[in-house]
Design a protein around this motif. Structure first.
Motif, PDB file in Angstrom:
ATOM      1  N   PHE A   1     -97.182  30.746 -93.672  1.00 27.26           N
ATOM      2  CA  PHE A   1     -95.893  30.075 -93.751  1.00 27.26           C
ATOM      3  C   PHE A   1     -95.583  29.356 -92.439  1.00 27.26           C
ATOM      4  CE2 PHE A   1     -91.321  29.514 -93.953  1.00 27.26           C
ATOM      5  CZ  PHE A   1     -91.116  29.190 -95.280  1.00 27.26           C
ATOM      6  N   LYS A   2     -95.789  30.051 -91.324  1.00 32.37           N
ATOM      7  CA  LYS A   2     -95.474  29.463 -90.021  1.00 32.37           C
ATOM      8  C   LYS A   2     -96.424  28.316 -89.674  1.00 32.37           C
ATOM      9  CE  LYS A   2     -93.861  31.951 -86.700  1.00 32.37           C
ATOM     10  NZ  LYS A   2     -92.527  31.465 -86.434  1.00 32.37           N
TER      11      LYS A   2
ATOM     12  N   ALA B   1     -89.884  27.858 -88.439  1.00 36.39           N
ATOM     13  CA  ALA B   1     -89.310  29.016 -89.138  1.00 36.39           C
ATOM     14  C   ALA B   1     -89.529  30.294 -88.327  1.00 36.39           C
ATOM     15  CB  ALA B   1     -89.956  29.164 -90.509  1.00 36.39           C
ATOM     16  N   LYS B   2     -88.538  31.143 -88.343  1.00 37.96           N
ATOM     17  CA  LYS B   2     -88.622  32.463 -87.707  1.00 37.96           C
ATOM     18  C   LYS B   2     -88.770  33.508 -88.808  1.00 37.96           C
ATOM     19  CE  LYS B   2     -87.628  30.927 -83.563  1.00 37.96           C
ATOM     20  NZ  LYS B   2     -88.725  30.198 -83.016  1.00 37.96           N
ATOM     21  N   SER B   3     -89.762  34.370 -88.678  1.00 36.22           N
ATOM     22  CA  SER B   3     -90.006  35.378 -89.711  1.00 36.22           C
ATOM     23  C   SER B   3     -89.110  36.597 -89.521  1.00 36.22           C
ATOM     24  CB  SER B   3     -91.471  35.801 -89.717  1.00 36.22           C
ATOM     25  OG  SER B   3     -91.817  36.367 -88.488  1.00 36.22           O
TER      26      SER B   3
ATOM     27  N   HIS C   1     -86.164  32.135 -91.464  1.00 33.81           N
ATOM     28  CA  HIS C   1     -84.921  31.471 -91.106  1.00 33.81           C
ATOM     29  C   HIS C   1     -85.240  30.198 -90.337  1.00 33.81           C
ATOM     30  CE1 HIS C   1     -82.996  35.184 -92.346  1.00 33.81           C
ATOM     31  NE2 HIS C   1     -83.843  35.820 -91.561  1.00 33.81           N
ATOM     32  N   PHE C   2     -84.493  29.142 -90.650  1.00 36.69           N
ATOM     33  CA  PHE C   2     -84.649  27.856 -89.983  1.00 36.69           C
ATOM     34  C   PHE C   2     -83.463  27.619 -89.060  1.00 36.69           C
ATOM     35  CE2 PHE C   2     -86.864  27.434 -94.031  1.00 36.69           C
ATOM     36  CZ  PHE C   2     -88.103  27.000 -93.599  1.00 36.69           C
TER      37      PHE C   2
ATOM     38  N   SER D   1     -82.123  29.821 -94.964  1.00 35.58           N
ATOM     39  CA  SER D   1     -82.978  31.013 -95.013  1.00 35.58           C
ATOM     40  C   SER D   1     -83.739  31.049 -96.328  1.00 35.58           C
ATOM     41  CB  SER D   1     -82.144  32.282 -94.878  1.00 35.58           C
ATOM     42  OG  SER D   1     -81.499  32.327 -93.639  1.00 35.58           O
ATOM     43  N   ILE D   2     -84.910  31.641 -96.258  1.00 31.05           N
ATOM     44  CA  ILE D   2     -85.786  31.787 -97.426  1.00 31.05           C
ATOM     45  C   ILE D   2     -86.119  33.269 -97.562  1.00 31.05           C
ATOM     46  CG2 ILE D   2     -88.016  31.141 -98.437  1.00 31.05           C
ATOM     47  CD1 ILE D   2     -86.151  28.752 -97.882  1.00 31.05           C
ATOM     48  N   LEU D   3     -86.070  33.780 -98.771  1.00 31.90           N
ATOM     49  CA  LEU D   3     -86.520  35.145 -99.048  1.00 31.90           C
ATOM     50  C   LEU D   3     -87.717  35.053 -99.975  1.00 31.90           C
ATOM     51  CD1 LEU D   3     -86.183  38.248 -98.900  1.00 31.90           C
ATOM     52  CD2 LEU D   3     -84.740  38.057-100.949  1.00 31.90           C
TER      53      LEU D   3
END
Length: 143
Positions: free
Chosen positions: A23-24, A30-32, A57-58, A69-71
């Motif tokens: 993802f990164k 993005a922060k995991s 999170h962006f 944010s993405i879950l």
């Protein structure tokens, strides 16, 4: 269930790290978050023990993501016959200050739905990312 709690062995921890890195790599700003769920009684009742949940999170609200944010919830099934545990689907949800604004499910029809969906380019990247997640977690079963 929080990814940090599901990393109970080296293989699972490695697979979770691979997903975060994938993802990164695609979205470097993005922060995991390996603990997207609160540790309170109300939240614990809602947690699916057959999932690995990772948040991202962006900084600010991304126009292409249309969320902040993405879950990501990786769903698993333990086959009682051969005792294999395999990933059976991925749920991805985007959130902003209003709460959940879109959702993508690989269990359903692989398309984003919601009040504020990500751009078509982001949706395609998400679908590819979901394919990679399923490959990562199912590689040991040969599927």
């Amino acid at each position: 269930m929080n990814a940090s709690e599901q990393a109970t062995n080296v293989e699972l921890a490695s697979n979770i790290a691979t997903v975060v890195n994938l993802f990164k790599f695609e979205f470097p700003d993005a922060k995991s978050d390996l603990k997207p769920w609160k540790n309170d009684p109300e939240t614990r009742e809602l947690i699916d023990p057959d999932s690995i949940d990772i948040g991202f999170h962006f900084p600010g609200i991304s126009k292409s993501w249309r969320s902040r944010s993405i879950l990501i919830q990786i769903r698993f099934y333990q086959d009682p016959i051969n005792n294999l545990r395999r990933a059976i689907g991925v749920e991805v949800a985007g959130f902003d200050h209003r709460g959940e604004v879109w959702r993508l499910s690989t269990v359903d029809n692989w398309s984003c739905v919601g009040i504020s969906e990500p751009s078509p380019e982001i949706e395609e990247k998400l679908k590819q990312f979901c394919r990679h997640i399923l490959e990562v977690f199912n590689q040991q079963t040969g599927k």
